[in-house]
Enzyme design. Structure first.
Site, mmCIF file in Angstrom:
data_model
loop_
_atom_site.group_PDB
_atom_site.id
_atom_site.type_symbol
_atom_site.label_atom_id
_atom_site.label_comp_id
_atom_site.label_asym_id
_atom_site.label_seq_id
_atom_site.Cartn_x
_atom_site.Cartn_y
_atom_site.Cartn_z
ATOM 1 C CB CYS A 1 -0.918 0.007 1.228
ATOM 2 S SG CYS A 1 -2.076 1.406 1.229
ATOM 3 C CG ASP B 1 -0.747 4.116 5.238
ATOM 4 O OD1 ASP B 1 0.153 4.660 5.917
ATOM 5 O OD2 ASP B 1 -1.945 4.107 5.577
ATOM 6 N NE ARG C 1 -0.720 4.935 8.626
ATOM 7 C CZ ARG C 1 -1.984 4.707 8.971
ATOM 8 N NH1 ARG C 1 -2.368 4.922 10.226
ATOM 9 N NH2 ARG C 1 -2.854 4.271 8.085
ATOM 10 C CG HIS D 1 -1.520 -1.010 5.886
ATOM 11 N ND1 HIS D 1 -2.036 0.008 6.638
ATOM 12 C CD2 HIS D 1 -1.716 -0.641 4.595
ATOM 13 C CE1 HIS D 1 -2.502 0.957 5.850
ATOM 14 N NE2 HIS D 1 -2.318 0.593 4.604
ATOM 15 C CB CYS E 1 -5.675 -0.537 4.628
ATOM 16 S SG CYS E 1 -5.356 -0.005 2.926
HETATM 17 CO CO CO Z 1 -3.447 1.231 2.990
#
Ligand code: CO
Length: 213
Positions: free
Chosen positions: A43, A45, A47, A99, A102
């Site tokens: 992803c 993302d 993080r 994750h 998400c």
């Molecule tokens: Co995500």
């Protein structure tokens, strides 16, 4: 805390010095070429950074990231990444890593018009529909959300296995093997969903077989 724009270049110089400190030839070797063992599809993302969570250095993992770690059959981007990684880099392992928490998966669970994100998130809604019985049976909304994250990873692994590159390389070399992981933001730990790669491959072959006979 967010670094200022200029700070990023300072960080970069310090990183260069650190890397040279542990290996003076590090960047000369880096410039020579890459032979990563892994393709990581994760992803976008912020993080969930691939190299850090796997403890790998530059050169060790080929990375593709998009919203909610999707492997969409008509997405030229991810399909090109898989092709290059499998056919040219000859990676040994392909990892689809989702994750928990998400935002993309969360958005796909809400009744909301999200514009251009609609067709993208529809792929996750399709996963929900495929596993509707199991998901609707989970009373706690957060547990249901976590489970959709896992099921989405499993489905995207299947999408990787549907590709000609993976089927043909595996038939010839016994690699790459496809893995499904979930990264837990709260603990920092990776969870291996232990997907049955061989079983999935054999299962989908009746319909998706692309190896020459
Ligand atoms: Co995500």
């Amino acid at each position: 805390m967010a670094a200022s724009y200029e700070q990023v270049f300072e960080n970069n110089k310090q990183w260069v010095e650190r890397m040279k400190g542990s290996d003076a030839d590090f960047f000369d070797k880096l410039a020579e070429g890459q032979q990563p063992e892994y393709l990581y599809i994760g992803c976008s993302d912020s993080r969930a950074p691939a190299n850090q969570i796997m403890g790998l250095e530059p050169g060790e993992v080929f990375v593709h990231r998009n919203v909610a770690n999707m492997v969409v059959n008509t997405d030229l981007n991810v399909m090109s990444v898989i092709n290059y990684a499998v056919v040219h880099l000859k990676v040994k392992h392909i990892i689809v890593c989702g994750h928990y928490n998400c935002g993309g998966v969360k958005a796909a669970m809400t009744s909301q018009d999200l514009g251009i994100l609609n067709p993208w998130l529809r792929n996750i809604r399709d996963v929900y529909r495929m596993y509707r019985k199991e998901l609707d049976g989970i009373a706690d909304e957060h547990d249901r959300y976590n489970r959709l994250v896992e099921l989405n990873v499993i489905e995207q692994c299947t999408n990787v296995i549907k590709t000609a590159e993976v089927q043909q390389q595996y038939a010839a070399n016994n690699f790459p093997v496809v893995h499904g992981w979930v990264f837990d933001l709260k603990t920092g730990l990776l969870k291996d969903l232990n997907i049955n790669f061989e079983g999935t491959l054999n299962n989908i072959k009746e319909i998706y077989d692309i190896t020459p006979h």
